[in-house]
Design a protein around this motif. Structure first.
Motif, PDB file in Angstrom:
ATOM      1  N   TRP A  61      -5.280  -4.567   2.376  1.00 32.82           N
ATOM      2  CA  TRP A  61      -5.578  -3.541   1.365  1.00 32.82           C
ATOM      3  C   TRP A  61      -5.200  -4.064  -0.022  1.00 32.82           C
ATOM      4  N   GLY A  62      -3.992  -4.625  -0.123  1.00 32.98           N
ATOM      5  CA  GLY A  62      -3.559  -5.170  -1.399  1.00 32.98           C
ATOM      6  C   GLY A  62      -4.292  -6.448  -1.760  1.00 32.98           C
ATOM      7  N   TYR A  63      -4.534  -7.303  -0.753  1.00 33.27           N
ATOM      8  CA  TYR A  63      -5.179  -8.588  -1.031  1.00 33.27           C
ATOM      9  C   TYR A  63      -6.614  -8.398  -1.506  1.00 33.27           C
ATOM     10  N   ALA A  64      -7.304  -7.377  -0.967  1.00 30.69           N
ATOM     11  CA  ALA A  64      -8.677  -7.119  -1.389  1.00 30.69           C
ATOM     12  C   ALA A  64      -8.737  -6.795  -2.881  1.00 30.69           C
ATOM     13  N   ASP A  65      -7.612  -6.344  -3.436  1.00 28.38           N
ATOM     14  CA  ASP A  65      -7.560  -6.024  -4.864  1.00 28.38           C
ATOM     15  C   ASP A  65      -6.969  -7.185  -5.659  1.00 28.38           C
ATOM     16  N   VAL A  66      -5.692  -7.469  -5.443  1.00 31.97           N
ATOM     17  CA  VAL A  66      -5.022  -8.482  -6.250  1.00 31.97           C
ATOM     18  C   VAL A  66      -5.488  -9.889  -5.898  1.00 31.97           C
ATOM     19  N   GLY A  67      -5.920 -10.112  -4.651  1.00 34.56           N
ATOM     20  CA  GLY A  67      -6.371 -11.449  -4.261  1.00 34.56           C
ATOM     21  C   GLY A  67      -7.629 -11.886  -4.972  1.00 34.56           C
ATOM     22  N   ALA A  68      -8.383 -10.914  -5.474  1.00 37.76           N
ATOM     23  CA  ALA A  68      -9.627 -11.235  -6.179  1.00 37.76           C
ATOM     24  C   ALA A  68      -9.382 -11.644  -7.623  1.00 37.76           C
ATOM     25  N   ASP A  69      -8.188 -11.381  -8.127  1.00 30.23           N
ATOM     26  CA  ASP A  69      -7.931 -11.580  -9.557  1.00 30.23           C
ATOM     27  C   ASP A  69      -8.072 -13.031 -10.003  1.00 30.23           C
ATOM     28  N   GLY A 249      -2.843  -5.409  -9.279  1.00 31.26           N
ATOM     29  CA  GLY A 249      -3.430  -4.940  -8.030  1.00 31.26           C
ATOM     30  C   GLY A 249      -2.410  -4.650  -6.957  1.00 31.26           C
ATOM     31  N   LEU A 250      -1.147  -5.051  -7.192  1.00 32.42           N
ATOM     32  CA  LEU A 250      -0.107  -4.742  -6.212  1.00 32.42           C
ATOM     33  C   LEU A 250       0.047  -3.234  -6.072  1.00 32.42           C
ATOM     34  N   GLU A 251      -0.398  -2.506  -7.093  1.00 27.49           N
ATOM     35  CA  GLU A 251      -0.409  -1.048  -7.055  1.00 27.49           C
ATOM     36  C   GLU A 251      -1.125  -0.539  -5.809  1.00 27.49           C
ATOM     37  N   ALA A 336     -13.765  -4.176  -7.391  1.00 25.55           N
ATOM     38  CA  ALA A 336     -14.306  -3.156  -8.296  1.00 25.55           C
ATOM     39  C   ALA A 336     -14.370  -1.810  -7.585  1.00 25.55           C
ATOM     40  N   ASN A 337     -14.693  -1.857  -6.301  1.00 28.74           N
ATOM     41  CA  ASN A 337     -14.769  -0.617  -5.526  1.00 28.74           C
ATOM     42  C   ASN A 337     -13.398   0.039  -5.396  1.00 28.74           C
ATOM     43  N   THR A 338     -12.336  -0.762  -5.315  1.00 22.64           N
ATOM     44  CA  THR A 338     -10.995  -0.180  -5.255  1.00 22.64           C
ATOM     45  C   THR A 338     -10.678   0.565  -6.551  1.00 22.64           C
ATOM     46  N   GLY A 339     -11.268   0.111  -7.664  1.00 22.36           N
ATOM     47  CA  GLY A 339     -11.086   0.824  -8.919  1.00 22.36           C
ATOM     48  C   GLY A 339     -11.722   2.195  -8.888  1.00 22.36           C
ATOM     49  N   VAL A 340     -12.940   2.267  -8.345  1.00 22.82           N
ATOM     50  CA  VAL A 340     -13.610   3.560  -8.227  1.00 22.82           C
ATOM     51  C   VAL A 340     -12.821   4.466  -7.290  1.00 22.82           C
ATOM     52  N   MET A 341     -12.336   3.914  -6.190  1.00 19.78           N
ATOM     53  CA  MET A 341     -11.532   4.705  -5.272  1.00 19.78           C
ATOM     54  C   MET A 341     -10.222   5.128  -5.941  1.00 19.78           C
ATOM     55  N   GLY A 342      -9.740   4.293  -6.852  1.00 24.75           N
ATOM     56  CA  GLY A 342      -8.508   4.617  -7.546  1.00 24.75           C
ATOM     57  C   GLY A 342      -8.642   5.850  -8.432  1.00 24.75           C
ATOM     58  N   TYR A 343      -9.849   6.082  -8.981  1.00 22.64           N
ATOM     59  CA  TYR A 343     -10.049   7.278  -9.802  1.00 22.64           C
ATOM     60  C   TYR A 343      -9.623   8.529  -9.031  1.00 22.64           C
ATOM     61  N   SER A 344     -10.122   8.626  -7.800  1.00 18.93           N
ATOM     62  CA  SER A 344      -9.863   9.840  -7.025  1.00 18.93           C
ATOM     63  C   SER A 344      -8.390   9.975  -6.675  1.00 18.93           C
ATOM     64  N   ARG A 345      -7.722   8.869  -6.420  1.00 22.66           N
ATOM     65  CA  ARG A 345      -6.294   8.927  -6.083  1.00 22.66           C
ATOM     66  C   ARG A 345      -5.470   9.388  -7.280  1.00 22.66           C
ATOM     67  N   ILE A 346      -5.626   8.704  -8.390  1.00 17.92           N
ATOM     68  CA  ILE A 346      -4.729   8.959  -9.512  1.00 17.92           C
ATOM     69  C   ILE A 346      -5.002  10.316 -10.147  1.00 17.92           C
TER      70      ILE A 346
END
Length: 556
Positions: A61-69, A249-251, A336-346
């Motif tokens: 879950w974290g790697y799919a975000d921060v690993g892409a950086d 992305g560790l968030e 990028a998709n984790t960012g869209v999903m992040g909208y709903s969470r935050i």
């Protein structure tokens, strides 16, 4: 792994039955059927977030975000720091370690959705909690725009003629529109497929590093570029401030803590593993890149730097380049998709704590997803792509804003870590940031996390660099905060809520429910025992004070 946009929209869904050790059932209600807490949402259970994420799932879950950086940051940092890029990555990586350790402790202690926004709210109150959440929202929108654009850049590895504007912007916007429909409909990718995908990517990155160092790396070229192509101090510091995006992305791990099985055990393991994995990859690619190619070649390929690097490795370059481009395009798009999903969470977290209007909590009648949030912030991401495409370097422009939002949030999280050690010493901490200084204040022993102060100093330094060296960041970043404060002031004033003060919340009952729903019964017992001992001590102190008062009165 459930889709975050779907999960947060199920806040009124069914909960696991049964009583926890604190006399609370898992629906978040007391025995009279009322929600515990203050009635302002703090006590509301996030029961829709099903705990189904294990160790590997949490890690990926974290790697799919921060690993892409690193796929995005490598070209940007080399373009700025030139021959000093490895040093820029190293300095920022050290600061990132402090941030990562802080998030690890907080996510293990408070395994709830909301991440940095929740920690700041709990530690520093409503106003700064909003500030942290609003800064993270800026990061989420930039994440979507920057990574959608970068995904297009890696796709254009096969179409070099499209590796410029306006085609990049058109492709990036098309990607964001696709993500809007994807998230509104609630379509989710399989957790198993995500885990396999991340495993393939890690294997690919490891092979690039291994074969690159074995067959292509020239330490003399690295040394030559470090000496002869080291930039000016200002330019190097600019590169160091850009390098922070390699570690954003560790968030995601803390955001997923409420969906993680036994988070007190799993989160520390996965977070620490992720910290060192990403740090090793970022440093390795920067050192490898400048030992294979001149820095200006990497800088000239900011859209697909890792693919270009892989393409120049003997024996595997003919296949590694195209394969890396395909893998990077999909991984960066997933980020990028984790960012869209992040909208709903935050926004959901901020709405339920009355930091944003309840309008943001509305869900789609058919798909049960937070469509308003998805549309509003995705449109903002599209606007960011359009505006950035008008600049000389769209990637660099977006990275300016990305760094501002990330560092602003990190500063508040680190302060919250220290504050919560004092204000909430009773919550069990299955993982603690190392190197603590025990102090006694009013008869109570508290361990002060020394590394948090080093991390805070480092992040403030990076924040100053961002404001000093990023012309766009120092204008657009504060402007974003001002816009947020206007929304916050108007909403809280109309709702009759304190603007700079905080709504009274029952954090203790909230923590009892969180630990019960997490299945952390041992930690729950420890927490309740600590609270009982505190209450007994306070009662004894009150009796002693009353006795002394009686003696004083009688003596008179």
């Amino acid at each position: 792994m459930s889709h975050p946009a779907d999960a947060v929209s199920q806040r009124n869904g069914q909960n696991h039955g049964g009583q926890d050790h604190g006399g609370q059932n898992h629906s978040g209600k007391d025995h009279d059927g009322h929600h515990g807490g203050d009635g302002h949402g703090a006590a509301e259970s996030n029961s829709g977030l099903r705990r189904a994420v294990g160790i590997w799932g949490s890690y990926t879950w974290g790697y799919a975000d921060v690993g892409a950086d690193v796929y995005v940051a490598l070209g940007l940092v080399v373009a700025a720091a030139q021959g000093g890029a490895p040093l820029a990555f190293a300095i920022t990586g050290l600061i990132y370690m402090f941030i990562g350790l802080a998030y690890t402790e907080l996510a293990a202690t408070y395994p709830v959705a909301g991440g940095g926004q929740y920690y700041t709210l709990r530690g520093l109150g409503d106003f700064l909690g909003f500030t942290s959440g609003w800064a993270l929202l800026l990061d989420f929108t930039i994440d979507v725009s920057l990574f959608a654009l970068s995904s297009a850049g890696y796709i254009n590895f096969f179409f070099p003629k499209l590796q410029h504007q306006p085609w990049l912007a058109i492709e990036g916007i098309a990607g964001i529109i696709f993500l809007i429909f994807l998230n509104i409909r609630g379509i989710r990718e399989s957790s198993r497929m995500n885990e396999i995908f991340c495993a393939v990517d890690m294997l690919n990155e490891s092979l690039i590093i291994l074969f690159g160092f074995l067959f292509a790396w020239d330490p003399g070229l690295l040394q030559h570029q470090f000496i002869t192509a080291f930039p000016s101090t200002r330019q190097f510091l600019y590169g160091a401030s850009i390098a922070i995006i390699s570690f954003v992305g560790l968030e995601s791990v803390s955001q997923a803590a409420q969906e993680t099985i036994r988070p007190a055990t799993v989160v520390p393991r996965t977070s620490l593993a992720l910290i060192f994995t990403v740090l090793i990859y970022a440093l390795s690619f920067s050192v490898l890149g400048l030992g294979i190619l001149p820095w200006n070649v990497i800088a000239a390929n900011q859209g697909d730097p890792v693919a270009v690097l892989a393409h120049h490795i003997p024996f595997i370059g003919f296949i590694a380049g195209p394969f890396t481009a395909i893998l990077a395009a999909t991984l960066v798009f997933a980020s990028a998709n984790t960012g869209v999903m992040g909208y709903s969470r935050i926004t959901w977290s901020m709405s339920r704590f009355k930091l944003l209007p309840s309008w943001f909590e509305a869900v789609h009648e058919k798909y049960s997803t937070p469509h308003r949030t998805i549309i509003v912030f995705s449109v903002l991401a599209i606007v960011e792509v359009i505006l950035a495409s008008l600049s000389a370097n769209a990637y660099d422009t977006l990275a300016n804003l990305y760094a501002f939002g990330a560092v602003s949030g990190y500063v508040l999280v680190l302060i919250s870590l220290v504050k919560l050690r004092f204000s909430d010493p009773y919550s069990p901490r299955p993982y603690k940031v190392p190197f603590n200084l025990p102090v006694t204040i009013k008869g109570r022993r508290v361990e002060v996390p020394l590394l948090a102060f080093f991390g805070l100093a480092g992040n403030i330094f990076i924040w100053v660099l961002v404001v000093w060296t990023h012309a766009i960041g120092r204008i657009a970043g504060p402007s974003w905060l001002v816009l947020g404060y206007i929304v916050y002031f108007v909403y809280r004033s109309r709702a009759g809520l304190p603007i700079f003060g905080s709504i009274k919340r029952d954090w203790e009952n909230d923590q009892i429910r969180v630990l019960a729903e997490a299945g952390e019964l041992e930690l729950l017992e420890q927490y309740q025992t600590a609270l009982k001992r505190r209450d007994e001590d306070q009662a004894a102190a009150a009796v002693a004070a009353a006795h002394r008062q009686a003696l004083t009165t009688g003596g008179k």
